[in-house]
Design an enzyme around this catalytic site. Structure first.
Site, PDB file in Angstrom:
ATOM      1  N   GLY A 178      39.914  43.943  49.308  1.00  0.00           N
ATOM      2  CA  GLY A 178      38.669  43.482  49.912  1.00  0.00           C
ATOM      3  C   GLY A 178      37.869  44.644  50.461  1.00  0.00           C
ATOM      4  N   SER A 179      36.548  44.556  50.356  1.00  0.00           N
ATOM      5  CA  SER A 179      35.703  45.691  50.743  1.00  0.00           C
ATOM      6  C   SER A 179      34.367  45.216  51.285  1.00  0.00           C
ATOM      7  CB  SER A 179      35.480  46.586  49.524  1.00  0.00           C
ATOM      8  OG  SER A 179      34.910  45.799  48.492  1.00  0.00           O
TER       9      SER A 179
ATOM     10  N   GLY B  75      36.527  44.543  55.605  1.00  0.00           N
ATOM     11  CA  GLY B  75      37.459  45.148  54.647  1.00  0.00           C
ATOM     12  C   GLY B  75      37.259  46.654  54.579  1.00  0.00           C
TER      13      GLY B  75
ATOM     14  N   PHE C  72      38.202  32.963  48.850  1.00  0.00           N
ATOM     15  CA  PHE C  72      38.632  33.580  47.579  1.00  0.00           C
ATOM     16  C   PHE C  72      40.153  33.733  47.492  1.00  0.00           C
ATOM     17  CE2 PHE C  72      34.366  35.593  48.523  1.00  0.00           C
ATOM     18  CZ  PHE C  72      33.657  34.710  47.723  1.00  0.00           C
TER      19      PHE C  72
ATOM     20  N   LYS D 191      40.155  35.673  58.499  1.00  0.00           N
ATOM     21  CA  LYS D 191      40.056  34.589  59.484  1.00  0.00           C
ATOM     22  C   LYS D 191      39.708  33.293  58.756  1.00  0.00           C
ATOM     23  CE  LYS D 191      39.211  37.594  63.412  1.00  0.00           C
ATOM     24  NZ  LYS D 191      38.325  38.133  64.439  1.00  0.00           N
TER      25      LYS D 191
ATOM     26  N   ALA E  20      32.999  44.432  63.080  1.00  0.00           N
ATOM     27  CA  ALA E  20      33.243  45.537  62.147  1.00  0.00           C
ATOM     28  C   ALA E  20      32.312  46.726  62.373  1.00  0.00           C
ATOM     29  CB  ALA E  20      33.118  45.024  60.715  1.00  0.00           C
TER      30      ALA E  20
ATOM     31  N   LYS F 256      38.006  29.786  66.044  1.00  0.00           N
ATOM     32  CA  LYS F 256      36.886  30.196  66.908  1.00  0.00           C
ATOM     33  C   LYS F 256      35.581  30.277  66.115  1.00  0.00           C
ATOM     34  CE  LYS F 256      36.530  34.445  65.181  1.00  0.00           C
ATOM     35  NZ  LYS F 256      35.336  35.095  64.612  1.00  0.00           N
TER      36      LYS F 256
ATOM     37  N   GLN G  56      32.330  32.632  57.737  1.00  0.00           N
ATOM     38  CA  GLN G  56      33.598  31.917  57.549  1.00  0.00           C
ATOM     39  C   GLN G  56      33.608  30.559  58.256  1.00  0.00           C
ATOM     40  OE1 GLN G  56      36.759  34.014  55.813  1.00  0.00           O
ATOM     41  NE2 GLN G  56      34.773  33.525  54.960  1.00  0.00           N
TER      42      GLN G  56
HETATM   43  P1  NAD Z   1      31.821  40.157  54.142  1.00  0.00           P
HETATM   44  O1  NAD Z   1      31.361  38.821  54.564  1.00  0.00           O
HETATM   45  O2  NAD Z   1      31.161  41.340  54.735  1.00  0.00           O
HETATM   46  O3  NAD Z   1      31.666  40.374  52.581  1.00  0.00           O
HETATM   47  C1  NAD Z   1      31.841  39.450  51.591  1.00  0.00           C
HETATM   48  C2  NAD Z   1      32.821  40.034  50.600  1.00  0.00           C
HETATM   49  O4  NAD Z   1      33.148  39.042  49.624  1.00  0.00           O
HETATM   50  C3  NAD Z   1      32.286  41.249  49.825  1.00  0.00           C
HETATM   51  O5  NAD Z   1      33.254  42.267  49.825  1.00  0.00           O
HETATM   52  C4  NAD Z   1      32.098  40.693  48.412  1.00  0.00           C
HETATM   53  O6  NAD Z   1      32.293  41.681  47.433  1.00  0.00           O
HETATM   54  C5  NAD Z   1      33.207  39.677  48.354  1.00  0.00           C
HETATM   55  N1  NAD Z   1      33.049  38.673  47.307  1.00  0.00           N
HETATM   56  C6  NAD Z   1      31.910  38.029  46.910  1.00  0.00           C
HETATM   57  N2  NAD Z   1      32.190  37.169  45.910  1.00  0.00           N
HETATM   58  C7  NAD Z   1      33.520  37.281  45.659  1.00  0.00           C
HETATM   59  C8  NAD Z   1      34.407  36.650  44.747  1.00  0.00           C
HETATM   60  N3  NAD Z   1      33.988  35.709  43.892  1.00  0.00           N
HETATM   61  N4  NAD Z   1      35.725  37.002  44.785  1.00  0.00           N
HETATM   62  C9  NAD Z   1      36.165  37.910  45.673  1.00  0.00           C
HETATM   63  N5  NAD Z   1      35.373  38.548  46.559  1.00  0.00           N
HETATM   64  C10 NAD Z   1      34.063  38.232  46.554  1.00  0.00           C
HETATM   65  O7  NAD Z   1      33.424  40.233  54.354  1.00  0.00           O
HETATM   66  P2  NAD Z   1      34.226  40.791  55.624  1.00  0.00           P
HETATM   67  O8  NAD Z   1      33.344  40.900  56.841  1.00  0.00           O
HETATM   68  O9  NAD Z   1      34.958  42.007  55.201  1.00  0.00           O
HETATM   69  O10 NAD Z   1      35.228  39.595  55.934  1.00  0.00           O
HETATM   70  C11 NAD Z   1      36.566  39.546  55.509  1.00  0.00           C
HETATM   71  C12 NAD Z   1      37.376  38.761  56.518  1.00  0.00           C
HETATM   72  O11 NAD Z   1      37.405  39.504  57.742  1.00  0.00           O
HETATM   73  C13 NAD Z   1      36.785  37.388  56.887  1.00  0.00           C
HETATM   74  O12 NAD Z   1      37.805  36.424  56.954  1.00  0.00           O
HETATM   75  C14 NAD Z   1      36.173  37.608  58.267  1.00  0.00           C
HETATM   76  O13 NAD Z   1      36.202  36.441  59.087  1.00  0.00           O
HETATM   77  C15 NAD Z   1      37.106  38.655  58.838  1.00  0.00           C
HETATM   78  N6  NAD Z   1      36.534  39.479  59.919  1.00  0.00           N
HETATM   79  C16 NAD Z   1      35.284  40.007  59.825  1.00  0.00           C
HETATM   80  C17 NAD Z   1      34.798  40.810  60.849  1.00  0.00           C
HETATM   81  C18 NAD Z   1      33.435  41.426  60.793  1.00  0.00           C
HETATM   82  O14 NAD Z   1      32.932  41.890  61.841  1.00  0.00           O
HETATM   83  N7  NAD Z   1      32.793  41.513  59.638  1.00  0.00           N
HETATM   84  C19 NAD Z   1      35.609  41.096  61.954  1.00  0.00           C
HETATM   85  C20 NAD Z   1      36.888  40.551  62.013  1.00  0.00           C
HETATM   86  C21 NAD Z   1      37.345  39.740  60.983  1.00  0.00           C
HETATM   87  P1  13P Z   2      31.752  37.020  62.332  1.00  0.00           P
HETATM   88  O1  13P Z   2      32.360  36.806  60.979  1.00  0.00           O
HETATM   89  O2  13P Z   2      31.127  35.784  62.915  1.00  0.00           O
HETATM   90  O3  13P Z   2      30.858  38.226  62.403  1.00  0.00           O
HETATM   91  O4  13P Z   2      32.993  37.297  63.326  1.00  0.00           O
HETATM   92  C1  13P Z   2      33.577  38.530  63.381  1.00  0.00           C
HETATM   93  C2  13P Z   2      34.766  38.393  64.229  1.00  0.00           C
HETATM   94  O5  13P Z   2      35.737  37.825  63.789  1.00  0.00           O
HETATM   95  C3  13P Z   2      34.696  38.895  65.613  1.00  0.00           C
HETATM   96  O6  13P Z   2      35.969  39.040  66.175  1.00  0.00           O
END
Ligand code: NAD
Ligand code: 13P
Length: 399
Positions: free
Chosen positions: A10-11, A15, A102, A125, A158, A258, A353
């Site tokens: 994941g990126s 990611g 996914f 999450k 992030a 949450k 999410q």
């Molecule tokens: P993101 O929402 O920034 O990005 C979406 C990702 O989905 C991209 O990498 C994209 O390439 C990918 N994608 C799109 N279509 C796809 C497909 N068909 N198959 C596979 N991948 C596909 O993602 P994120 O912020 O890295 O979130 C990943 C997890 O981390 C989530 O569960 C999120 O709740 C959690 N999280 C996010 C944050 C944050 O601040 N962003 C913080 C903590 C936890």
């Molecule tokens: P969001 O996906 O709503 O940005 O939440 C990031 C997160 O999990 C904060 O801890």
């Protein structure tokens, strides 16, 4: 001892951030880890200087994920890889970090390609729901790939962590029996590991891991022991403080549920109400999270996790005051459009999410016939369907 090879699946925004921080650590700990970190990228074309390029090529030449984490330079040992199978090749530690919708597709493609003794950490999450069955994401990964998988979750934005602004997180990991010769950590023992790698007993040691349906292949003894200290060394940075616990359920459910509450807070604030209304929603939301965990994971949850760890109240507070689910649900109400529409038009491919988690949790609660015990979760589902009005939220709580 043999070093661990680490990869990230994941990126996106988080990611890529996690790939950055673990690659900093693999670079600094050559005695524990191989230097290079393969990062699987869902390949897409990005426009740069008027031309289309593959995202993996841009990341590997500019050392920047221009689409999902623009402006942040990645260490050169983060290697973008468009092939899932090649990314996990020979990896003994696999970090799962992509939107939870996914999960089944990605796990299907990984089946038969991971080392039998690989270990996972899920930073995702969400939950998986089929009819009246609910599973934690890390459990689902463990079962479909036949490996053990722990969970990382916390109050983590992030972009702030990518900018190396300090925060803390929680990692739930139960070292499987046989992985280390003198196991200091069992399914009921908890340690807190600080950034400098020292361990001390932590308070919440009562949680039990749900029994695994898979027979695990132990990590060979030729490797660096894969225990709490090694895992903490992989994730801890001066700007990222890690607390190691054993409560996989509390850590996973806190992070997943949450997001429903964050949507509710955005709706309430977008409706013009103030911080007191939002606080009521957060408090009620946490009560529903605790009730949900007790009802459906009764032997496994340690409620202290939700009170004391970053993965509990910490994540609730940051998610309802500054994260994406809150920000964009607020925007949706202010603009009079659906959150789904805002996700399509404003997020440049990033995912909220909370939308799918609300759908999954509401359908699970309906299948169990207990939806009236979770008025806030169900109200968010109704608002997403435009069947419930934001103004009706207070009525749901009138006795
Ligand atoms: P993101 O929402 O920034 O990005 C979406 C990702 O989905 C991209 O990498 C994209 O390439 C990918 N994608 C799109 N279509 C796809 C497909 N068909 N198959 C596979 N991948 C596909 O993602 P994120 O912020 O890295 O979130 C990943 C997890 O981390 C989530 O569960 C999120 O709740 C959690 N999280 C996010 C944050 C944050 O601040 N962003 C913080 C903590 C936890
Ligand atoms: P969001 O996906 O709503 O940005 O939440 C990031 C997160 O999990 C904060 O801890």
């Amino acid at each position: 001892a043999r070093k661990h090879k680490v990869c990230v699946i994941g990126s996106g925004n988080w990611g890529t951030t996690v790939a950055k921080l673990v690659a900093e650590n693999t670079g600094e700990h050559p005695e524990l880890f191989e230097r290079d970190v393969q990062m699987w990228v869902y390949e897409e074309q990005v426009e740069l200087d008027g031309q289309k390029h593959k995202l993996t090529e841009v990341i590997n030449t500019r050392h920047e994920n221009v689409k999902y984490l623009g402006g942040i330079t990645l260490p050169p040992n983060v290697i973008a890889n468009p092939s899932l199978q090649d990314t996990v090749k020979d990896a003994s530690i696999i970090i799962f970090n992509f939107p939870h919708e996914f999960i089944s597709n990605i796990c299907k493609q990984l089946q038969g390609h991971v080392l039998p003794y690989a270990r996972g950490i899920s930073c995702i999450k969400g939950v998986t729901v089929t009819d009246d069955k609910i599973e934690l994401i890390c459990e689902y990964i463990g079962e479909t790939l036949g490996i053990y998988c722990g969970a990382l979750s916390g109050a983590n934005i992030a972009s702030e962590i990518a900018n190396e602004e300090w925060c803390e997180t929680t990692i739930a990991y139960n070292v499987p029996e046989g992985d280390v010769q003198t196991a200091t950590t069992t399914t009921t023992t908890t340690t807190t590991t600080t950034t400098n790698g020292t361990s001390s007993p932590a308070t919440n040691g009562t949680a039990k891991t749900p029994p695994s349906k898979t027979t695990l292949v132990p990590v060979p003894q030729t490797y660096v022991p894969l225990d709490h200290t090694t895992i903490s060394s992989l994730f801890s940075r001066p700007y990222f403080t890690v607390s190691m616990v054993s409560d996989v359920v509390g850590v996973s459910l806190g992070g997943a549920l949450k997001n429903i509450v964050a949507l509710a807070c955005g709706f309430v604030e977008g409706n013009g109400w103030n911080q007191t209304a939002k606080t009521a929603v957060m408090r009620r939301g946490m009560l529903e999270i605790i009730a949900f965990a007790r009802a459906f994971f009764p032997d496994a949850i340690d409620p202290k996790t939700l009170w004391e760890e970053s993965a509990g109240w910490g994540d609730m507070i940051v998610s309802c005051t500054s994260a994406r689910n809150w920000r964009y649900s607020k925007m949706a109400v202010e603009r009079g459009v659906s959150v789904q529409e805002i996700e399509r038009t404003e997020l440049n491919g990033q995912k909220l999410q909370g939308i799918s988690t609300t759908r999954e949790v509401a359908s699970f609660l309906r299948a169990k016939g207990v939806e009236e015990q979770y008025p806030l979760f169900m109200a968010v589902d109704g608002i997403l369907d435009q069947k419930v009005k934001v103004e009706d939220i207070p009525k749901l709580f009138r006795k």
